[in-house]
Write a protein that holds these residues in place. Sequence first.
Motif, PDB file in Angstrom:
ATOM      1  N   SER A  19      -4.960   7.726 -30.158  1.00  0.00           N
ATOM      2  CA  SER A  19      -5.845   8.498 -29.287  1.00  0.00           C
ATOM      3  C   SER A  19      -7.152   7.726 -29.143  1.00  0.00           C
ATOM      4  O   SER A  19      -7.476   6.865 -29.977  1.00  0.00           O
ATOM      5  CB  SER A  19      -6.118   9.879 -29.881  1.00  0.00           C
ATOM      6  OG  SER A  19      -6.852   9.767 -31.083  1.00  0.00           O
ATOM      7  N   TYR A  20      -7.913   8.038 -28.116  1.00  0.00           N
ATOM      8  CA  TYR A  20      -9.145   7.293 -27.887  1.00  0.00           C
ATOM      9  C   TYR A  20     -10.120   7.444 -29.051  1.00  0.00           C
ATOM     10  O   TYR A  20     -10.758   6.479 -29.472  1.00  0.00           O
ATOM     11  CB  TYR A  20      -9.807   7.763 -26.588  1.00  0.00           C
ATOM     12  CG  TYR A  20     -11.030   6.948 -26.229  1.00  0.00           C
ATOM     13  CD1 TYR A  20     -10.903   5.695 -25.638  1.00  0.00           C
ATOM     14  CD2 TYR A  20     -12.317   7.410 -26.519  1.00  0.00           C
ATOM     15  CE1 TYR A  20     -12.011   4.928 -25.332  1.00  0.00           C
ATOM     16  CE2 TYR A  20     -13.434   6.656 -26.216  1.00  0.00           C
ATOM     17  CZ  TYR A  20     -13.278   5.414 -25.626  1.00  0.00           C
ATOM     18  OH  TYR A  20     -14.381   4.657 -25.332  1.00  0.00           O
ATOM     19  N   LYS A  21     -10.208   8.643 -29.607  1.00  0.00           N
ATOM     20  CA  LYS A  21     -11.176   8.865 -30.689  1.00  0.00           C
ATOM     21  C   LYS A  21     -10.821   8.077 -31.945  1.00  0.00           C
ATOM     22  O   LYS A  21     -11.701   7.759 -32.757  1.00  0.00           O
ATOM     23  CB  LYS A  21     -11.269  10.364 -31.003  1.00  0.00           C
ATOM     24  CG  LYS A  21     -10.003  10.957 -31.603  1.00  0.00           C
ATOM     25  CD  LYS A  21     -10.202  12.432 -31.922  1.00  0.00           C
ATOM     26  CE  LYS A  21      -8.941  13.031 -32.554  1.00  0.00           C
ATOM     27  NZ  LYS A  21      -9.131  14.468 -32.893  1.00  0.00           N
ATOM     28  N   SER A  30     -17.998   6.297 -24.138  1.00  0.00           N
ATOM     29  CA  SER A  30     -16.954   6.408 -23.118  1.00  0.00           C
ATOM     30  C   SER A  30     -16.167   5.117 -22.944  1.00  0.00           C
ATOM     31  O   SER A  30     -15.130   5.097 -22.290  1.00  0.00           O
ATOM     32  CB  SER A  30     -17.569   6.825 -21.780  1.00  0.00           C
ATOM     33  OG  SER A  30     -18.439   5.818 -21.304  1.00  0.00           O
ATOM     34  N   PHE A  49      -5.088   6.533 -23.155  1.00  0.00           N
ATOM     35  CA  PHE A  49      -6.185   6.090 -22.292  1.00  0.00           C
ATOM     36  C   PHE A  49      -5.787   4.789 -21.599  1.00  0.00           C
ATOM     37  O   PHE A  49      -4.814   4.132 -21.983  1.00  0.00           O
ATOM     38  CB  PHE A  49      -7.453   5.861 -23.124  1.00  0.00           C
ATOM     39  CG  PHE A  49      -7.230   5.002 -24.345  1.00  0.00           C
ATOM     40  CD1 PHE A  49      -7.270   3.614 -24.275  1.00  0.00           C
ATOM     41  CD2 PHE A  49      -6.943   5.584 -25.572  1.00  0.00           C
ATOM     42  CE1 PHE A  49      -7.047   2.826 -25.388  1.00  0.00           C
ATOM     43  CE2 PHE A  49      -6.713   4.809 -26.706  1.00  0.00           C
ATOM     44  CZ  PHE A  49      -6.764   3.428 -26.609  1.00  0.00           C
ATOM     45  N   SER A 101     -12.097   5.421 -21.660  1.00  0.00           N
ATOM     46  CA  SER A 101     -11.784   6.802 -21.989  1.00  0.00           C
ATOM     47  C   SER A 101     -11.436   7.593 -20.739  1.00  0.00           C
ATOM     48  O   SER A 101     -11.807   7.224 -19.612  1.00  0.00           O
ATOM     49  CB  SER A 101     -12.968   7.461 -22.700  1.00  0.00           C
ATOM     50  OG  SER A 101     -14.048   7.650 -21.791  1.00  0.00           O
ATOM     51  N   ASN A 102     -10.737   8.697 -20.919  1.00  0.00           N
ATOM     52  CA  ASN A 102     -10.422   9.575 -19.790  1.00  0.00           C
ATOM     53  C   ASN A 102     -11.692  10.132 -19.160  1.00  0.00           C
ATOM     54  O   ASN A 102     -11.747  10.350 -17.943  1.00  0.00           O
ATOM     55  CB  ASN A 102      -9.517  10.716 -20.258  1.00  0.00           C
ATOM     56  CG  ASN A 102      -8.151  10.210 -20.681  1.00  0.00           C
ATOM     57  OD1 ASN A 102      -7.645   9.244 -20.130  1.00  0.00           O
ATOM     58  ND2 ASN A 102      -7.561  10.843 -21.676  1.00  0.00           N
ATOM     59  N   THR A 103     -12.725  10.341 -19.969  1.00  0.00           N
ATOM     60  CA  THR A 103     -14.008  10.805 -19.443  1.00  0.00           C
ATOM     61  C   THR A 103     -14.601   9.778 -18.487  1.00  0.00           C
ATOM     62  O   THR A 103     -15.079  10.116 -17.398  1.00  0.00           O
ATOM     63  CB  THR A 103     -14.991  11.073 -20.595  1.00  0.00           C
ATOM     64  OG1 THR A 103     -14.449  12.065 -21.455  1.00  0.00           O
ATOM     65  CG2 THR A 103     -16.341  11.532 -20.061  1.00  0.00           C
TER      66      THR A 103
END
Length: 308
Positions: A19-21, A30, A49, A101-103
């Motif tokens: 996961s990105y985190k 980001s 991502f 990131s998706n953000t």
Amino acid sequence: MRELYYPSSLSRHTKYRWSYKDAIPKKDTSIKAYLQRIDKMLPLHIHDFYELNIIFSGDGRHYIGNRNVPTQKGDVFIIPPDISHGYFTDGSLDILHVLLSNTFMHRYSLELRRLSGYRMLFEIEPVLRCSVDAKFYLALSKAEAGDILRLTDEILAENKRSDSDAGVLQEFSVLQLLGRLCEHMSASSINGVGNTMGLKAVSVIKSIEFIENHFADKTDFHAIAADCGMSYSTYLRSFKQLTGITPSRHLCEYRIKHSMELLLFTDHTVLDIALSSGFYDSAHFVREFRAAVGMSPSEYRKHNRVKA
């Protein structure tokens, strides 16, 4: 590129899903960026991502999906979410990783999609790389690589900063980098494809860009085939040879992908998202979404919600 002996497949990474985190470096930003030297192999892994890879030095093979392609200095790869990839070399590879990131992708989606080479770089080429044994990916010339190197140096320097301006400056640098890469992709991709796969491939790729640019509209595939200078049956066959799926399936998957972004980042109703994504009613949307994702749109939003 020197001759390289390589395996037909790679083993999985001990941590297969990222996961990105959890991705390195573990910072609340980001964008994440780092250089990595690979000796022998980077095992197959998957993430949620988009990732940009630029080969700084060395040569080897890039494995993505069920295929692998040769790679060397100057090659550029976009790896979309949920697609396994890895690298193999009998020497070493120096690779720049830029994790988006998706953000970040949502925040600048409108600006990025206006770039002429964006869809080819981010959406079409990765699919072709997974399904077609031919070179479609971006390979920078020596002059182009020098220009890109300056931008990547800025991104890596900004990645090490901890002040309040660092994140914003890094986003601007990455946007400039993506703009340059899309520009190079737009200038080189069609000519390269034409030399590799012939005029049919060029026409099909242009039709994919048209379909994705008008994904919310009613689509007449017979008219698109005619615009490509092919009969409908020839167009279907050529499209499937390139992508592994039919044009209608590609359109549906693209609409689902668009709807997933809206579910995560907006408060729009399921009906509004269905209509803006090209589905004719919410029942049709829910049926297609569940078949593709394994849960309803509402369930997907509940379990994966990202605050805008």
